[in-house]
Design an enzyme around this catalytic site. Structure first.
Site, PDB file in Angstrom:
ATOM      1  N   SER A  68      -2.326   3.188   0.901  1.00  0.00           N
ATOM      2  CA  SER A  68      -1.547   3.697   2.027  1.00  0.00           C
ATOM      3  C   SER A  68      -0.536   4.704   1.516  1.00  0.00           C
ATOM      4  CB  SER A  68      -0.810   2.539   2.706  1.00  0.00           C
ATOM      5  OG  SER A  68       0.085   3.030   3.676  1.00  0.00           O
ATOM      6  N   TYR A  84       5.042  -4.507   1.495  1.00  0.00           N
ATOM      7  CA  TYR A  84       3.845  -3.700   1.724  1.00  0.00           C
ATOM      8  C   TYR A  84       3.885  -2.422   0.892  1.00  0.00           C
ATOM      9  CZ  TYR A  84       0.118  -1.187   4.105  1.00  0.00           C
ATOM     10  OH  TYR A  84      -1.035  -0.486   4.377  1.00  0.00           O
TER      11      TYR A  84
END
Length: 162
Positions: A68, A84
């Site tokens: 990501s 994350y």
């Protein structure tokens, strides 16, 4: 491993793991952070390691680790998302190091940002459907060569910032 019971070689391994806990500064806890790191970074590395012999037996072996741009150090422009973001940064580094180790075996390793996707994690306002993101990731896989190994790419094939 079970895959080896079915095939002698593997050309494409896509590690798609991601959890994004709801967390806030002041209430972070080690257990949640470590679980996120284990799922998002350690898990993909262990899956890759478990399939190395099959990848070495493949005709055009590639490992794509779904990452990501939330893990991009240079693109970060806001706070939050501690577990994350840091776990995806770790996955990016693990992908890069693995690429160096496997280059001589002819195995391409790439970290791929699938885009902002309409999923439970991405939310309803994300611009990409799951089908569009998957098509992009598969196109990146199809186009990947040893010249790309160690790269961080977007679903459309453009470089993502580290």
């Amino acid at each position: 491993n079970a895959v080896g019971d079915v095939v002698d070689g593997l050309d494409l391994l896509i590690n798609n793991a991601g959890i994004n806990p709801d967390e806030r500064l002041g209430s972070l806890d080690a257990e949640t952070m470590l679980r996120t790191y284990h799922v998002n970074a350690v898990g993909p590395m262990l899956v890759a390691q478990a399939h190395l012999d099959l990848l070495r037996g493949g005709e055009d072996p590639r490992i794509l680790n779904i990452s990501s741009t939330s893990g991009s150090l240079s693109q970060t422009s806001s706070g939050g998302g501690y577990s994350y973001s840091s776990s995806k940064s770790a996955l990016n580094m693990l992908s890069r190091v693995l690429a160096f180790d496997l280059r001589s075996d002819g195995i391409v390793v790439i970290a791929v940002h699938p885009g902002w996707v309409r999923t439970d994690m991405g939310g309803a306002s994300a611009p990409l459907s799951a089908a569009e993101a998957v098509r992009g990731v598969l196109d990146v896989a199809d186009d990947a060569t040893l010249d790309d190994t160690g790269s961080f790419l977007r679903h459309d094939g453009r470089e993502a910032p580290w």
